[in-house]
Design an enzyme around this catalytic site. Structure first.
Site, mmCIF file in Angstrom:
data_model
loop_
_atom_site.group_PDB
_atom_site.id
_atom_site.type_symbol
_atom_site.label_atom_id
_atom_site.label_comp_id
_atom_site.label_asym_id
_atom_site.label_seq_id
_atom_site.Cartn_x
_atom_site.Cartn_y
_atom_site.Cartn_z
ATOM 1 N N CYS A 44 0.819 -1.209 0.000
ATOM 2 C CA CYS A 44 0.000 0.000 0.000
ATOM 3 C C CYS A 44 0.852 1.258 0.000
ATOM 4 O O CYS A 44 0.656 2.163 -0.801
ATOM 5 C CB CYS A 44 -0.934 -0.006 1.209
ATOM 6 S SG CYS A 44 -1.955 1.488 1.317
ATOM 7 N N GLY A 177 -8.386 -6.105 -16.734
ATOM 8 C CA GLY A 177 -9.627 -5.356 -16.657
ATOM 9 C C GLY A 177 -10.073 -5.067 -15.243
ATOM 10 O O GLY A 177 -11.180 -4.558 -15.034
ATOM 11 N N HIS A 437 -28.483 21.052 -1.613
ATOM 12 C CA HIS A 437 -28.570 21.539 -2.983
ATOM 13 C C HIS A 437 -27.684 22.764 -3.182
ATOM 14 O O HIS A 437 -27.605 23.605 -2.285
ATOM 15 C CB HIS A 437 -30.021 21.893 -3.303
ATOM 16 C CG HIS A 437 -30.237 22.375 -4.701
ATOM 17 N ND1 HIS A 437 -30.223 21.535 -5.793
ATOM 18 C CD2 HIS A 437 -30.440 23.634 -5.180
ATOM 19 C CE1 HIS A 437 -30.429 22.245 -6.886
ATOM 20 N NE2 HIS A 437 -30.557 23.522 -6.542
#
Length: 454
Positions: A44, A177, A437
């Protein structure tokens, strides 16, 4: 008085092994040693999550410059300076490596900077020939890239070497993939490399939700990446000038500056002596463990990618901590491998937690709530990259079984979604929540009618 040199010997200095060693020593008073043959920090920190994410940031700035120009900024975009980035990256990895070493030593862990193997259930052998006895052995050696035969000796790159390039190639063939293949292909394309991503399956990101797969694939192609699915190599050769000639199942023969194999990782167990010590190994060499990370040999445990349970750093850390608490803290803890959130750091990012639509449909009737749209930030400048917000809901209980997001910052968003789904939230809980929003994720609480049922 103990008849062993140590209470615990950890083989592997990555995230899971270091966490186990530190907790066993500092929290539970065990006498702990650790061996790491390469660099402290493991996959990592040294050749995985950390350098990859920094490369993601670097690649993203190119697109941000283009976006700034579309918004009206007068900017001049030059070439990416790989050498300058590589120098800074090397320095950062050395800094993190030293932190991992200092933290372990500060917790009382003795570190041997060399290879260690299992000699018997209570003995490890160091590369210098010393034999060290220990009450418990923890194997935390992670995974290693897999290059299929007959291409292993051609000198192509894997994810281990991608961060060590002296210069960026002009063109690259990426084979695979999975999330590593998709991330690396997207990063390198963003840095100016002409990238072809070749995958033998029908769609990239096998095992992920199908709508998420499609959105990521579309985004990669929109950014200029050449994505070829249902395609595999038939031949690969190294040319005298160091470039590669690749032949594929579509009948094409092409040349690339370099080739990256991102065709999977396998447990890093070769030569460790586990089989000789009687440890049961599964497919590909995975160390078989029970719910407490214990092998069939009572004194030998394993955590992280070497067990091939879930190949994610936070999972290895949680397993290592649970092991230390169980064996040395007197508190048996089973790591919970359900509802584990994860992210794919393409551009835009993809985040997922819980069941895919396909998995959920196999268990019973479901409702699918989904929105696909152009975010305000990019729709303003007529960019076509779409965001995806998707909820998979049990039709009987209304419990949200899965959440899948493709959007800028999806890795950050899915962490919060992971908490929500872990708590057992229902679609009604989402419906009762007020929207923020204007944001992208307000769509998650505004999805009132199912897109489809099954």
């Amino acid at each position: 008085m103990s008849t062993f040199d140590y209470d615990l010997f950890v083989i592997g200095g990555g995230s899971g092994g270091v966490r186990a060693a530190r907790i066993a020593s500092s929290d539970h008073g065990a006498k702990v040693a650790m061996a790491e043959e390469f660099r402290m920090g493991g996959t990592c920190v040294i050749r995985g999550c950390v350098p990859k994410k920094l490369m993601v940031f670097a690649a993203g700035h190119g697109a941000a410059i283009d976006e700034a120009a579309a918004y009206g900024w007068q900017v001049e975009k030059g070439r990416f300076d790989w050498r300058a980035f590589r120098t800074r990256l090397d320095g950062e990895l050395r800094r993190l490596e030293s932190i991992y070493t200092r933290n372990a030593e500060a917790a009382g862990v003795t570190i041997f900077h060399q290879r260690a193997t299992v000699a018997d259930p209570h003995t490890v052998r160091l590369a210098d020939g010393r034999l060290i006895t220990t009450r418990h052995i923890l194997v935390a050696t992670g995974g290693t890239p897999f290059v299929p035969e007959p291409y292993a000796d051609l000198g192509a790159m894997t994810s281990n070497e991608i961060f060590l390039m002296d210069r960026l190639p002009g063109s690259m063939l990426v084979l695979g993939g999975g999330f590593i293949a998709c991330e690396m292909a997207g990063i390198l394309q963003g840095l100016g490399v002409a990238v072809t991503l070749m995958y033998r399956g029908t769609q990239i990101l096998r095992g992920f939700d199908s709508d998420l797969q499609g959105h990521v694939a579309a985004a990669l192609m929109q950014q200029g990446l050449n994505l070829e699915v249902n395609t595999d190599l038939t031949a690969l050769e190294r040319l005298p000038d160091g470039r590669f000639r690749a032949s594929d199942t579509q009948g094409r023969v092409r040349e690339f500056d370099t080739v990256l194999f991102a065709t999977g990782r396998r447990p890093n167990v070769d030569g460790l002596g586990l089989a000789e010590a009687g440890v049961n190994l599964g497919d590909g060499g995975a160390v078989i463990v029970d719910d407490y990370s214990q092998t069939n040999i009572p004194s030998i445990f394993a955590v992280g990618d070497v067990t091939d349970r879930i190949q994610l750093t936070p999972v290895a850390i949680r397993e290592g901590h649970a092991f230390a608490d169980t064996v040395f803290g007197g508190t048996p803890i089973k790591p919970d491998h359900t509802m584990v959130a994860s992210a794919v750091f393409t551009r835009p990012e993809a985040g997922t937690v819980g069941l895919t639509e396909e998995q959920a449909r196999a268990e019973g009737p479901v409702e699918i709530y989904m929105a696909s749209f152009n975010p305000m930030q990019t729709s303003f400048i007529k960019a076509e990259t779409k965001a995806l917000m998707k909820l998979v809901v049990c039709a009987k209980t209304r419990k949200v079984l899965g959440c899948h997001i493709v959007a800028p910052g999806a890795g950050e968003l899915i962490q919060l979604a992971g908490v929500i789904l872990k708590m057992g939230a229902t679609k009604d809980d989402f419906d009762r929540t007020m929207a923020v929003h204007p944001t992208m994720t307000e769509e998650l609480v505004l999805l009132r009618k199912p897109t489809r049922t099954a």
